[in-house]
Design an enzyme around this catalytic site. Structure first.
Site, PDB file in Angstrom:
ATOM      1  N   ASP A   1       0.860  -1.187   0.000  1.00 42.39           N
ATOM      2  CA  ASP A   1       0.000   0.000   0.000  1.00 42.39           C
ATOM      3  C   ASP A   1       0.892   1.231   0.000  1.00 42.39           C
ATOM      4  O   ASP A   1       1.461   1.583   1.030  1.00 42.39           O
ATOM      5  CB  ASP A   1      -0.927   0.032   1.211  1.00 42.39           C
ATOM      6  CG  ASP A   1      -2.004   1.112   1.095  1.00 42.39           C
ATOM      7  OD1 ASP A   1      -1.759   2.126   0.397  1.00 42.39           O
ATOM      8  OD2 ASP A   1      -3.082   0.951   1.672  1.00 42.39           O
TER       9      ASP A   1
ATOM     10  N   ALA B   1     -13.413  -7.225  -2.103  1.00 46.04           N
ATOM     11  CA  ALA B   1     -13.323  -5.806  -2.463  1.00 46.04           C
ATOM     12  C   ALA B   1     -14.139  -5.487  -3.710  1.00 46.04           C
ATOM     13  O   ALA B   1     -15.269  -5.007  -3.618  1.00 46.04           O
ATOM     14  CB  ALA B   1     -11.860  -5.418  -2.655  1.00 46.04           C
TER      15      ALA B   1
ATOM     16  N   GLU C   1     -23.041  -8.770 -11.044  1.00 49.76           N
ATOM     17  CA  GLU C   1     -23.837  -9.343  -9.972  1.00 49.76           C
ATOM     18  C   GLU C   1     -25.320  -9.103 -10.261  1.00 49.76           C
ATOM     19  O   GLU C   1     -25.680  -8.022 -10.732  1.00 49.76           O
ATOM     20  CB  GLU C   1     -23.443  -8.711  -8.633  1.00 49.76           C
ATOM     21  CG  GLU C   1     -21.969  -8.933  -8.281  1.00 49.76           C
ATOM     22  CD  GLU C   1     -21.535  -8.259  -6.984  1.00 49.76           C
ATOM     23  OE1 GLU C   1     -22.383  -7.604  -6.341  1.00 49.76           O
ATOM     24  OE2 GLU C   1     -20.367  -8.386  -6.618  1.00 49.76           O
TER      25      GLU C   1
ATOM     26  N   HIS D   1     -21.836 -11.307  -2.214  1.00 45.21           N
ATOM     27  CA  HIS D   1     -21.531  -9.927  -1.799  1.00 45.21           C
ATOM     28  C   HIS D   1     -22.107  -9.630  -0.409  1.00 45.21           C
ATOM     29  O   HIS D   1     -22.865  -8.677  -0.219  1.00 45.21           O
ATOM     30  CB  HIS D   1     -22.090  -8.928  -2.815  1.00 45.21           C
ATOM     31  CG  HIS D   1     -21.364  -7.611  -2.783  1.00 45.21           C
ATOM     32  ND1 HIS D   1     -21.238  -6.799  -3.879  1.00 45.21           N
ATOM     33  CD2 HIS D   1     -20.732  -6.954  -1.781  1.00 45.21           C
ATOM     34  CE1 HIS D   1     -20.569  -5.699  -3.563  1.00 45.21           C
ATOM     35  NE2 HIS D   1     -20.251  -5.781  -2.288  1.00 45.21           N
TER      36      HIS D   1
END
Length: 553
Positions: free
Chosen positions: A171, A231, A261, A279
């Site tokens: 990161d 994510a 989705e 999800h």
């Protein structure tokens, strides 16, 4: 006070608002349709929504007294923030309230893969006692790679540490001190792929992260790696992961998010080493209640005390102040986003210098816009805004330094300069390195890049830009133009700059013998530019190529 709660919220949310003396809360069960909602908003002070109600300009016209809109969740796509700002309405959301829920599911999926819990349950329900084939492995001693060390990534790290895992992370937008406090070692992206036994993704979707898990990245991973994605589905190239799962290179995957989705006709359906969930990472009773409670307290504190928390639009300014500062706020956001794509290593310090007239006025919004732009394409970046950007930077251990120079000889009237100091893996030296750029506003509305890493290079800060660093040799510009032309990509603007041998103008990032180009191109989206970028990277004289998408106009 009258608060209109247009969608269903938890009882705890309602209780916080109802305990205030004289407050009238209108709940969703009393609102039958949009016209009824408009009628209730006629004298309302606050509106609370989730994702279904469209708080657009037309609806807001029915709310002349409205002071605040609260969104129970992160995304505010259903709220016209520009219209709200124009009407002096603060728009608030609730970032980070579901971080624990997502982290817990991540650990649950890891354990489920390591111990084959879904298969054990299935065979037992079928009456099969298949103990021998269910020999599992522990999390203890395994290396967990975390891509994205924001709120969720840190929550995952805290929990994984309790299982005795070795933690590494990638990161560039987290300070090394924060990682050290959580016993996390920051490494490069390639190193995290090579070293991880488990790999979990917690980054937002950007042009840099789309397709992060692909054929190349899987090829350099450990054999037997297990991948978790709670994510965004677009972070994974499905075909590459399916191939890895079938070959055994990837021992298992656990996916909670997908390109489309609901998931239908998926190649994952027939793979026994994939766990699929619809999800649900943030879908817990506690997370939804936490979101509601957080929002209720934010709305209450704003109505009672004027305290603004997690606002996604601009704070109060007089009309005259806003008209003067608005172009520089937008310029700062674009400059920050542009420069964020060139950070090597891990960001530690953001230095901001205001020169000219902007140095004499209120610069908090300009500063926060620049910082929000820097974080825009990071995990959780959609929750960093022009109100909370400085606080988010502090939370991540990143220092912000500001300097104001009202009078400077020569140059443009008002200039903003950003210097990002980074260190660690990927930095140019052990002491770290600085990435810098400056910009101004021309003609009152046009943000323009003036310098990049100490090199003069005047270019528009809008649309789709390709930033190129190359060796300063003949033929490079022609090759760039030829390749873009061959891929049917039109060049809207082409800016060039070269490293200077003038004392004081040398650049640490761009040494003598190198040059920069910033090319503005006409493409419908980043996908259309991908083949051309791949071809540009094959030119021997080109050192790096980056695509940056900024707002148009």
């Amino acid at each position: 006070m009258k608060i209109v709660i247009a969608e269903k919220v938890s009882p705890a949310t309602l209780a916080i608002l109802q305990q205030e003396s004289g407050w009238n809360c209108i709940t969703a069960d009393k609102i039958k349709d949009r016209e009824a909602l408009k009628a209730e908003l006629a004298d309302a002070d606050a509106l609370i929504v989730r994702s279904a109600v469209q708080a657009d300009a037309e609806l807001l016209e029915s709310a002349p007294k409205l002071r605040v809109i609260g969104r129970a969740g992160v995304g505010v796509d259903n709220i016209d923030t520009a219209a709200a700002t124009h009407r002096g309405i603060v728009v608030m959301n609730t970032p980070g309230a579901n971080a624990v829920a997502v982290a817990e599911l991540t650990l649950g999926l890891m354990i489920s893969m390591g111990r084959s819990i879904p298969r054990a349950n299935k065979t037992m329900h079928e009456g099969v006692w298949d103990k021998k084939s269910l020999q599992g492995s522990e999390l203890r001693g395994k290396t967990l790679g975390i891509v994205g060390l924001g709120r969720i990534g840190l929550e995952v790290a805290r929990r994984a540490a309790a299982f005795g895992m070795d933690l590494i992370a990638y990161d560039p937008f987290i300070a090394p001190v924060i990682a050290r406090e959580h016993n996390v070692t920051l490494v490069s992206l390639d190193d995290i792929f090579k070293a991880s036994d488990y790999l979990t993704l917690h980054v937002g979707l950007t042009t840099q992260t789309e397709g992060l898990i692909n054929q190349h990245s899987i090829a350099i991973m450990k054999s037997g790696i297990r991948i978790i994605n709670c994510a965004r589905g677009e972070l994974i190239v499905d075909e590459a992961l399916v191939e890895g799962l079938k070959s055994g290179k990837v021992a298992g995957a656990a996916l909670d998010v997908f390109h489309q989705e609901p998931l239908k006709n998926s190649p994952y359906f027939n793979l026994p080493n994939v766990l699929l969930s619809p999800h649900i990472a943030g879908a817990t009773d506690e997370a939804q209640e936490a979101i509601g409670i957080q929002l209720a307290m934010q709305v209450r504190d704003y109505l009672k005390l004027g305290v603004v928390q997690n606002a996604v639009n601009l704070p109060s300014l007089s009309h005259e102040e806003y008209i003067e500062v608005a172009p520089y706020i937008e310029m700062a956001a674009r400059l920050g986003r542009f420069l964020s794509h060139a950070i090597p290593g891990h960001l530690e310090t953001i230095s901001i210098t205001y020169t000219g007239r902007i140095a004499t006025g209120k610069t908090d919004l300009i500063r926060n816009a620049a910082v929000a732009g820097i974080f825009a394409d990071t995990e959780g970046g959609n929750s960093v805004n022009r109100i909370n950007a400085a606080a988010i930077a502090q939370e991540r251990g990143i220092r912000i330094q500001e300097d104001k120079k009202e009078f400077v000889a020569g140059g443009s009237g008002s200039v903003l300069k950003l210097v990002l100091h980074s260190s660690g893996p990927g930095a140019d030296s052990d002491a770290g390195c600085d990435t810098s750029a400056s910009a101004t506003v021309l003609h009152g509305t046009s943000p323009r890049l003036l310098t990049l890493d100490g090199i003069d290079i005047e270019a528009p800060l809008n649309g789709t830009l390709v930033s190129i660093r190359n060796h300063d040799v003949p033929g490079v510009v022609g090759r760039i133009g030829t390749i873009l032309g061959e891929h049917k990509i039109n060049i809207a603007n082409f800016a060039l700059g070269r490293a200077s041998d003038t004392p004081g103008r040398s650049s640490q990032r761009v040494p003598q013998g190198q040059a920069l180009a910033v090319v503005q191109i006409d493409v419908p989206d980043s996908h259309a530019a991908a083949p051309a970028l791949a071809a540009l990277k094959q030119i021997e004289a080109i050192v790096s190529v980056r695509l940056i998408e900024l707002a148009k106009g």
